[in-house]
Design a protein around this motif. Sequence first.
Motif, PDB file in Angstrom:
ATOM      1  N   GLY A 130      -4.926   3.044   8.606  1.00 20.89           N
ATOM      2  CA  GLY A 130      -4.243   3.238   7.329  1.00 20.89           C
ATOM      3  C   GLY A 130      -5.278   3.071   6.235  1.00 20.89           C
ATOM      4  N   LEU A 131      -4.820   2.904   5.011  1.00 20.57           N
ATOM      5  CA  LEU A 131      -5.793   2.614   3.963  1.00 20.57           C
ATOM      6  C   LEU A 131      -6.328   1.201   4.164  1.00 20.57           C
TER       7      LEU A 131
ATOM      8  N   ILE B  96       0.842  -1.206   0.000  1.00 22.45           N
ATOM      9  CA  ILE B  96       0.000   0.000   0.000  1.00 22.45           C
ATOM     10  C   ILE B  96       0.879   1.258   0.000  1.00 22.45           C
TER      11      ILE B  96
ATOM     12  N   LEU C  54       1.557   7.274   6.898  1.00 22.88           N
ATOM     13  CA  LEU C  54       0.148   7.633   7.052  1.00 22.88           C
ATOM     14  C   LEU C  54      -0.787   6.541   6.528  1.00 22.88           C
ATOM     15  N   VAL C  55      -0.448   5.958   5.389  1.00 22.70           N
ATOM     16  CA  VAL C  55      -1.360   4.999   4.764  1.00 22.70           C
ATOM     17  C   VAL C  55      -1.135   3.567   5.242  1.00 22.70           C
ATOM     18  N   CYS C  56      -0.040   3.309   5.958  1.00 18.28           N
ATOM     19  CA  CYS C  56       0.256   1.926   6.373  1.00 18.28           C
ATOM     20  C   CYS C  56      -0.822   1.420   7.314  1.00 18.28           C
ATOM     21  N   PRO C  57      -1.485   0.313   6.951  1.00 20.07           N
ATOM     22  CA  PRO C  57      -2.532  -0.208   7.839  1.00 20.07           C
ATOM     23  C   PRO C  57      -1.977  -1.001   9.013  1.00 20.07           C
ATOM     24  N   GLN C  58      -0.648  -1.180   9.066  1.00 18.86           N
ATOM     25  CA  GLN C  58      -0.072  -1.997  10.131  1.00 18.86           C
ATOM     26  C   GLN C  58       0.737  -1.182  11.140  1.00 18.86           C
ATOM     27  N   GLY C  59       0.782   0.131  10.961  1.00 21.73           N
ATOM     28  CA  GLY C  59       1.506   0.964  11.926  1.00 21.73           C
ATOM     29  C   GLY C  59       3.018   0.916  11.798  1.00 21.73           C
TER      30      GLY C  59
END
Lengths: 420, 417
Positions: B38-39, A30, A78-83
């Motif tokens: 996140g996205l 992502i 910012l976009v990382c869904p895993q932190g």
Amino acid sequence: MSTPIAAAGLGFAGHELARASLDQCLKCTICETQCPVARVTDLYPGPKFIGPQAERFRHGQSVDHSLDYCSSCGTCTLVCPQGVQIAEMISQGRAVMKAGHMPLRDKLISQTVLMGKAMTPVAPLANAALGIKPLRVVVEATFGIHRNAPMPHAQSQSFEAWFKKHRPARTTEATRGKVVFFHGCAGNYFEVATSKYAVEVLEHLGYEVLVPSHGCCGLAQQSNGLFDGATHDVLKLCDDLRSAGKGLTIVSASGSCTGMLKHEAHEIMGVKDERLADVGSRIVDIMEFLWTLHQAGELPEFAPINLSVPYHAPCQLKGQRMGMPALDVLGLIPGLTVRESGQPCCGIAGTYGLKKEKYAVAQAVGKPVFDHMLKDNPGFGLCDTETCRWQIGKSTGLRMEHPIYLVHQALGLSPVSTAA
Amino acid sequence: MSRTVSSATVVIGAGLAGLTSAIALAKAGQDVTLITKGLGGLTLSQGSIDIWGRTGAGLVTDPAQAVADAPAGHPYAVAGADAVRAGAEALCGWLDGWFEGDLHHTRLVPTAVGAWRPTCLVPAGHTVQPAAGQRWVVVGPRRMKDIQPELIAGNLARTPLPDGGFVRARGVGIDIAARAHEVDSSGVAYARALDEPSFRATFAEAVKAVVHEGEIVALPAILGLNDPEAFADLSKRIGHPLCEIVTPPPSVPGMRLDQALRAYAQQAGVRIVLGAAVLSATTDGDRVVSVDADTAGHVTTYAADAFVLAAGGFESGALEYDSTGTLSETIFGLPVTRAPGAPVVADYWADQPLFEAGLSVDASMRPLGQAGKPVCTNLHAAGGVIGGAVRWREKSGEGIALGTAWAAATAIEEATK
């Protein structure tokens, strides 16, 4: 050629917080798909590769120079869904890589206060000099600052000089107590009008505004890998801001500097200091501040402004993970339509777009933002951060304003803009 | 300092479930804040809408019927077939013209390893339904990661179609660079290059040079990312029916859908707070009052009348299974339902009961606690966090997301009337 960790301040870069997050990476890509730099050039292999993947092999050394093509816009984190703290990890890797052989150019362009102090007394001369093409060509050849790179416009009076003399033109008594206004270096020397609007709005709303004399947050040094100088400056700034009084809310109209104080000095440079923790938890973006007031029912009605205005939310503002408060606040102005660019970054990312070797990349990154601004505008566009306004302004020829410009109008403090 | 931001509803998560419930409520006039770490998983998705593709008995031919026949405890049985239909119809209405297909027919799409994958709604015009005897050619750029045209073609040709027949297929690589110096570009780099008409012309010539008269041309799903005209333009230039094959991540069809739906949500007035993990919740008796999110510098408290937990399952960290064998939901600490016995079994190929673990909910999608009563009256769940289904095997993920999101949004709307 590898460089061992040099200064003690860089010890953080080899381990600790950001590095600890790399095992969270699932390689989902992502970050890679959203990275504005990887979108436009293959000189940068992308945040997944340069961040969590390469970090496993660095062992406190930095060997891959392509990481310097990261602009530090922070979109990946910012976009990382895993932190995963991707941008932080890359910034640390860069600081290690450049330690010991920092280009003179990078040391110079991060001295924003120095620039302001030198230019303000001779503003017309300085502005003229920056407009002289042959001179800029020499500067490019000597220092590596691109001849077409956007430069700030010097003002003949600094904001602090204005503030000392100004008397609040009150329509409201200062019944709401005190707030500290943070202007930063750009807001003191170059974007003086924005600082004035901000102070006048706060005073109109009934605040007593305090401005302790202060300097730079060190962000430009941080993003160039100059952690020692940046740490010194950010802590000096904390001392200055704290001198205004304990526990006061600090309001800022400098989108990216606010981020440096809120999280970047801590998360990127590993500054663990109670002064930073104190200031970082008290500073708010002015639009964030106004939206909180509205939520508490404490913002007066706005006068209508019948316009449709393009807006770009800067990367370093979005990086504060608070959404886009300017859209919320401007949404309260009757008749006003604000169209956000939807783009991650305008390309400048502080000082990135000034550099000779990165200028073309930065322009390509910013192209969709420039197109958005030019598509439909009333003679100006909106953006919360100074260097982004210079970048967008230079590349579009459009006048760029901070969103507070329209709030100032909507509160009756200046004449309302009409379509050009 | 802490700040409080109030809305009518707070939605946690930006996948299909989160966006669907947020848009539904915003269109009903609510002030909605969507908070996401996140996205969402939508960017990694296939870009199509699975409803129900497979059961133990094999391929499902009528997904809507399978939904109506869902066993007790399955999220479809709890949300109801009407909510699934309404959610899917709403999505198709919001993104007008985006999808084709209907809930009563399964569509087959080729995968990047050459399987025929059952799904239901597909991006309009971007796929071709296979039929016995058709001649397919799989064309892929040699310089693109993770695409092997010969492998894909070989497997497609040897995989029986539902009627027992086969397509004929061959694979062929073309040498065309998305970017001059790159030898292993991602699909996104190709898709961005194909947004440019000049590159489309070059690309179409390279494809035309290797296809034969009467062939259906399968290409990796890279035929444009942001230019909505790219696909039609390439179809015209190549002059054959085109079928996109979704690639391993990054998924261009997933990104297209994510971009379109997030833009639609913003237009509908949904306030999206990106990058902020929700850390904890504050409750008062049987109501959630607010959640705290990790904004930079200070925690921001998001207060609301209703909350939708659409943060996904194990993949996103919304559900956790730790080394002590404890299963937990990580934001509200809701009880996680699991089948009796070991959640993970040693046989790699066996069904893992863990995949079915998740929240149990009532018809309003409210997570249930002790004695089967809702834990909180104003807390709803949607999507992957709800247990009772093995989505990857059933091919039911998007349908469950749409149905449960719709049911949650409807319950919230009714509660505020």
